[in-house]
Design a protein around this motif. Structure first.
Motif, PDB file in Angstrom:
ATOM      1  N   LEU A  35      47.615  52.308 104.906  1.00  0.00           N
ATOM      2  CA  LEU A  35      48.481  53.256 104.213  1.00  0.00           C
ATOM      3  C   LEU A  35      47.937  53.525 102.813  1.00  0.00           C
ATOM      4  O   LEU A  35      47.788  52.602 102.010  1.00  0.00           O
ATOM      5  CB  LEU A  35      49.907  52.702 104.109  1.00  0.00           C
ATOM      6  N   VAL A  36      47.628  54.782 102.535  1.00  0.00           N
ATOM      7  CA  VAL A  36      47.189  55.154 101.188  1.00  0.00           C
ATOM      8  C   VAL A  36      48.338  55.835 100.458  1.00  0.00           C
ATOM      9  O   VAL A  36      49.296  56.307 101.065  1.00  0.00           O
ATOM     10  CB  VAL A  36      45.927  56.039 101.214  1.00  0.00           C
ATOM     11  N   THR A 132      48.880  43.590 102.105  1.00  0.00           N
ATOM     12  CA  THR A 132      48.485  43.806 100.722  1.00  0.00           C
ATOM     13  C   THR A 132      48.783  45.260 100.414  1.00  0.00           C
ATOM     14  O   THR A 132      48.506  46.147 101.226  1.00  0.00           O
ATOM     15  CB  THR A 132      46.998  43.481 100.478  1.00  0.00           C
ATOM     16  N   CYS A 133      49.378  45.528  99.261  1.00  0.00           N
ATOM     17  CA  CYS A 133      49.725  46.897  98.912  1.00  0.00           C
ATOM     18  C   CYS A 133      50.108  46.914  97.434  1.00  0.00           C
ATOM     19  O   CYS A 133      50.054  45.897  96.750  1.00  0.00           O
ATOM     20  CB  CYS A 133      50.880  47.400  99.783  1.00  0.00           C
ATOM     21  N   LYS A 134      50.496  48.084  96.973  1.00  0.00           N
ATOM     22  CA  LYS A 134      50.975  48.182  95.598  1.00  0.00           C
ATOM     23  C   LYS A 134      52.317  47.456  95.472  1.00  0.00           C
ATOM     24  O   LYS A 134      53.013  47.231  96.471  1.00  0.00           O
ATOM     25  CB  LYS A 134      51.136  49.634  95.184  1.00  0.00           C
ATOM     26  N   ALA A 164      39.071  48.037  95.718  1.00  0.00           N
ATOM     27  CA  ALA A 164      38.305  46.916  96.262  1.00  0.00           C
ATOM     28  C   ALA A 164      39.131  45.634  96.287  1.00  0.00           C
ATOM     29  O   ALA A 164      38.910  44.761  97.137  1.00  0.00           O
ATOM     30  CB  ALA A 164      37.027  46.702  95.442  1.00  0.00           C
ATOM     31  N   TRP A 165      40.075  45.514  95.364  1.00  0.00           N
ATOM     32  CA  TRP A 165      40.913  44.308  95.320  1.00  0.00           C
ATOM     33  C   TRP A 165      41.730  44.181  96.608  1.00  0.00           C
ATOM     34  O   TRP A 165      41.855  43.089  97.171  1.00  0.00           O
ATOM     35  CB  TRP A 165      41.850  44.349  94.114  1.00  0.00           C
ATOM     36  N   HIS A 166      42.306  45.291  97.084  1.00  0.00           N
ATOM     37  CA  HIS A 166      43.097  45.248  98.321  1.00  0.00           C
ATOM     38  C   HIS A 166      42.215  44.875  99.515  1.00  0.00           C
ATOM     39  O   HIS A 166      42.621  44.086 100.380  1.00  0.00           O
ATOM     40  CB  HIS A 166      43.777  46.588  98.558  1.00  0.00           C
ATOM     41  N   ALA A 167      41.006  45.443  99.565  1.00  0.00           N
ATOM     42  CA  ALA A 167      40.091  45.110 100.662  1.00  0.00           C
ATOM     43  C   ALA A 167      39.726  43.626 100.619  1.00  0.00           C
ATOM     44  O   ALA A 167      39.632  42.963 101.668  1.00  0.00           O
ATOM     45  CB  ALA A 167      38.831  45.962 100.574  1.00  0.00           C
ATOM     46  N   LYS A 168      39.535  43.116  99.415  1.00  0.00           N
ATOM     47  CA  LYS A 168      39.176  41.694  99.253  1.00  0.00           C
ATOM     48  C   LYS A 168      40.252  40.788  99.853  1.00  0.00           C
ATOM     49  O   LYS A 168      39.938  39.767 100.487  1.00  0.00           O
ATOM     50  CB  LYS A 168      38.989  41.379  97.773  1.00  0.00           C
ATOM     51  N   GLY A 191      47.495  48.253 102.615  1.00  0.00           N
ATOM     52  CA  GLY A 191      47.913  49.342 101.743  1.00  0.00           C
ATOM     53  C   GLY A 191      47.072  49.430 100.492  1.00  0.00           C
ATOM     54  O   GLY A 191      46.555  48.427  99.990  1.00  0.00           O
ATOM     55  N   PHE A 192      46.919  50.650  99.982  1.00  0.00           N
ATOM     56  CA  PHE A 192      46.175  50.894  98.748  1.00  0.00           C
ATOM     57  C   PHE A 192      47.117  51.435  97.675  1.00  0.00           C
ATOM     58  O   PHE A 192      48.169  52.008  97.970  1.00  0.00           O
ATOM     59  CB  PHE A 192      45.065  51.921  98.993  1.00  0.00           C
ATOM     60  N   SER A 193      46.717  51.273  96.421  1.00  0.00           N
ATOM     61  CA  SER A 193      47.471  51.835  95.297  1.00  0.00           C
ATOM     62  C   SER A 193      46.958  53.218  94.918  1.00  0.00           C
ATOM     63  O   SER A 193      47.635  53.958  94.199  1.00  0.00           O
ATOM     64  CB  SER A 193      47.355  50.910  94.079  1.00  0.00           C
TER      65      SER A 193
END
Length: 485
Positions: A35-36, A132-134, A164-168, A191-193
Motif C-alpha cells: 500500500l502506497v 510496516t507502514c506510516k 528504504a526503511w520500510h523495505a528494510k 506500507g509506504f509513507s
C-alpha cells in the motif's frame, strides 16, 4: 510372490508421490499487501502511456498478474482521506459504517471491530502476520492486531528516513523467518509513507526528474527540461471553490502552497515521481528476497494506494475531490492460479480487499464485512463486481461532493459553503477520460461538462436518480440541495 511385491512397491511409490504432490497443492498461500500513500493511477505507465515515471517492478507485476481499471476508494468525511480509506481496507466496511475514528460518528458503530480486521483474522487462521507502514491517519486498533508491527512515518530522502526503511523492516522479518525455519504462511502488510508529501526524494532520483525540494515561499522552483510535462487536464485554478476552507493539501503543501503555475507543478510532479520510483526500487528488493527464499510463486501480491492525488490536475493539489485522478487507485494482483497479462474493469472498492484476501486464503469472511470478494474477476468468471460506483468527499462544508458512475457515464455534484456553491458535472468517460471542463477549451462536443447540454438532459436525470439511490443504499446522512430530506 515376487511380482506381487513389485506391484505393491510401485503402487506405494505412486501413492507417496501423489500424496507429496497433493501436499504441495494444499500448501497455504502467502500474502504481500503493498500500500502506497497518495498515488494516482495516471502516474504509472500501465495507466498512462505518456508518463515518464520508471517503475519496472510494478510493470512486471502488471504483466504477470491482473490490472484493474476500475478500482476506487469510496471516499471520506474528513480532510485526511487516508484515514477512512485505511479503515475500509482493514475492515471491509463501507464509509458511513466505520468507527468514529474514521472521522464520522456512526450511531451504530460496531463494537470490537478490530477483532474482525486483517491482522486478527489472519492470526486466527494460523498465519504469521507483520506490518510496516506510516504512523497515524489509519485504523490504530486494527493495526495493533498484527503480531509484528514496525510502523514509522518515513518521508525523507535517505535510506533511514525514506522508503528504504520500510523495505528494510520486511527484509529483516523475512530473514528472521528463514533463520527460524518458519513453516506457517505469512501475511505481510507492506506500507509506504511516500509518495505523500513532503516529497523529499533521494538526490539521485530528484536529479533524474529535474526536481528540487523547494523551500522558499518567495520564489518559484527552477524549471528543468527533465521534469515531467504538465498533466493533460492541468489548470492554473479550479473553476469554483471546492468547499473546504483552509484545506491543508490545497494551501500548505511544502514547495507548492497556493501556487499553481507551470514551474511549481512540474517540479512537484517530478518530486512525486522521484518518490514513486524509490517505492518501486524497494518493492523490487522484497520481491527478489521472496524469490531467493522460494516463496515468490506461492505468494499473492496486491499493489495499490489508499487513494489518488491531483498535483495540478483540474487546478487542484490534493485528494479531496472526486475526479478520476483522485477517486481511482492503481490496483494489481499477482499470485498462484492467476492468469498473467489480464486487464479488467473490476468495479471494486478498497473495502473489497478483506473479503477477497479471505477468499484466496480459504478463510471464512467475517460477518461484519460489507465488501465483496472479487475472486470471480481474478478467475475470469466476471468482468465486474458491481455495476454502479458511488463516491464521497464531505470533509469540508457539508453536504460536500458526491459522485456516481455507471458504464461510461459519471456524475459529480457539489453542495458546499452553505449552498453558495452548487455545481453539477456530467462526463462521458469513454469520450472524455480526462474529465475536461470548458476551461480546458477542447474542441470535441463531449470533451467537456455535459450537465447543461439539453442533448443529455435525460442522461443527467437518470444519473441524478441513480446517485440518490446510492446515497440511500449507503446510509449517506447528508442529502444534496435537490434531493428529498
Amino acid at each position: 510372490m515376487k511380482k506381487v511385491l513389485v506391484t505393491l512397491s510401485i503402487l506405494l511409490s505412486v501413492s507417496f508421490g501423489f500424496a507429496q504432490k497433493k501436499g504441495i497443492e494444499k500448501k497455504r498461500p502467502n500474502f504481500l499487501f503493498v500500500l502506497v500513500d497518495d498515488q494516482s493511477p495516471f502516474d504509472l505507465k500501465i495507466y498512462n502511456a505518456k508518463s515518464i515515471l520508471d517503475t519496472p517492478n510494478i510493470e512486471k507485476l502488471a504483466k504477470e498478474g491482473v490490472v484493474f481499471d476500475g478500482a476506487r476508494h469510496m471516499g471520506a468525511a474528513i480532510g485526511g482521506v487516508c484515514t477512512p480509506s485505511r479503515h475500509m481496507i482493514m475492515s471491509g466496511r463501507s464509509l458511513w459504517h466505520l468507527p468514529a475514528s474514521s472521522g464520522h460518528k456512526n450511531v451504530n458503530e460496531p463494537i470490537g471491530l478490530e477483532q474482525q480486521t486483517i491482522g486478527a483474522v489472519f492470526n486466527r487462521a494460523g498465519y504469521k502476520t507483520m506490518r510496516t507502514c506510516k504512523k497515524g491517519n489509519s485504523f490504530a486498533a486494527a493495526n495493533q492486531q498484527f503480531t509484528v508491527v514496525r510502523d514509522a512515518t518515513k518521508r525523507g530522502g535517505t535510506e533511514e528516513s525514506g522508503s528504504a526503511w520500510h523495505a528494510k523492516q520486511v527484509l529483516e522479518y523475512l530473514a528472521e523467518r528463514e533463520q527460524g525455519k518458519e513453516k506457517d504462511p505469512f501475511f505481510i502488510y507492506f506500507g509506504f509513507s511516500h509518495p505523500h508529501d513532503t516529497r523529499d526524494g533521494t538526490p539521485e532520483l530528484l536529479a533524474k526528474y529535474g526536481a528540487t525540494n523547494h523551500k522558499d515561499k518567495t520564489s518559484l522552483p527552477p524549471s528543468n527540461p527533465k521534469q515531467p510535462q504538465l498533466p493533460d487536464n492541468y489548470l492554473s485554478k479550479h473553476p469554483f471553490f471546492h468547499g473546504h476552507v483552509n484545506l491543508r493539501d490545497e494551501e500548505s503543501v511544502s514547495g507548492v502552497w497556493k501556487n499553481r503555475d507551470e514551474q511549481t507543478i512540474r517540479n512537484e510532479v517530478g518530486r512525486e515521481f522521484a518518490c514513486s520510483e524509490n517505492v518501486d526500487i524497494q518493492l523490487g528488493k522484497v520481491l527478489k528476497k521472496l524469490k531467493a527464499m522460494g516463496e515468490l510463486e506461492n505468494t499473492y501480491i496486491i499493489y495499490t494506494a489508499d487513494h489518488g492525488i491531483a498535483i495540478g490536475r483540474h487546478g487542484l493539489m490534493g485528494k479531496q475531490n472526486l475526479y478520476e485522478h483522485s477517486w481511482r487507485v492503481p490496483f494489481i494482483v499477482k499470485g498462484p492460479g492467476i492468469k498473467p497479462g489480464k486487464r479488467v474493469e473490476g468495479n471494486i472498492y478498497l473495502l473489497d480487499v478483506l473479503p477477497t484476501l479471505c477468499d484466496l486464503a480459504g478463510i471464512e469472511i467475517p460477518k461484519t464485512v460489507e465488501g465483496k470478494s472479487f475472486v470471480p474477476v481474478l478467475k475470469g468468471e466476471k468482468q465486474v463486481v458491481r455495476d454502479v460506483m458511488y463516491g464521497v468527499y464531505a470533509g469540508g462544508s457539508k453536504p460536500g461532493m458526491r459522485t456516481v458512475k455507471k458504464g461510461d457515464w459519471k456524475l459529480i455534484k457539489y453542495d458546499v459553503m452553505d449552498g453558495t456553491v452548487r455545481e453539477t458535472q456530467l462526463f462521458n468517460l469513454k469520450e472524455n477520460p480526462n474529465e475536461y471542463l470548458p476551461e480546458h477549451h477542447k474542441k470535441g462536443e463531449m470533451e467537456t461538462n455535459l450537465a447543461t447540454n439539453p442533448k443529455y438532459a435525460k442522461k443527467l436525470a437518470e444519473m441524478e436518480a441513480l446517485l440518490a439511490e446510492q446515497m440511500k443504499a449507503h446510509d449517506d446522512p447528508y442529502p444534496l440541495w435537490n434531493q428529498k430530506k
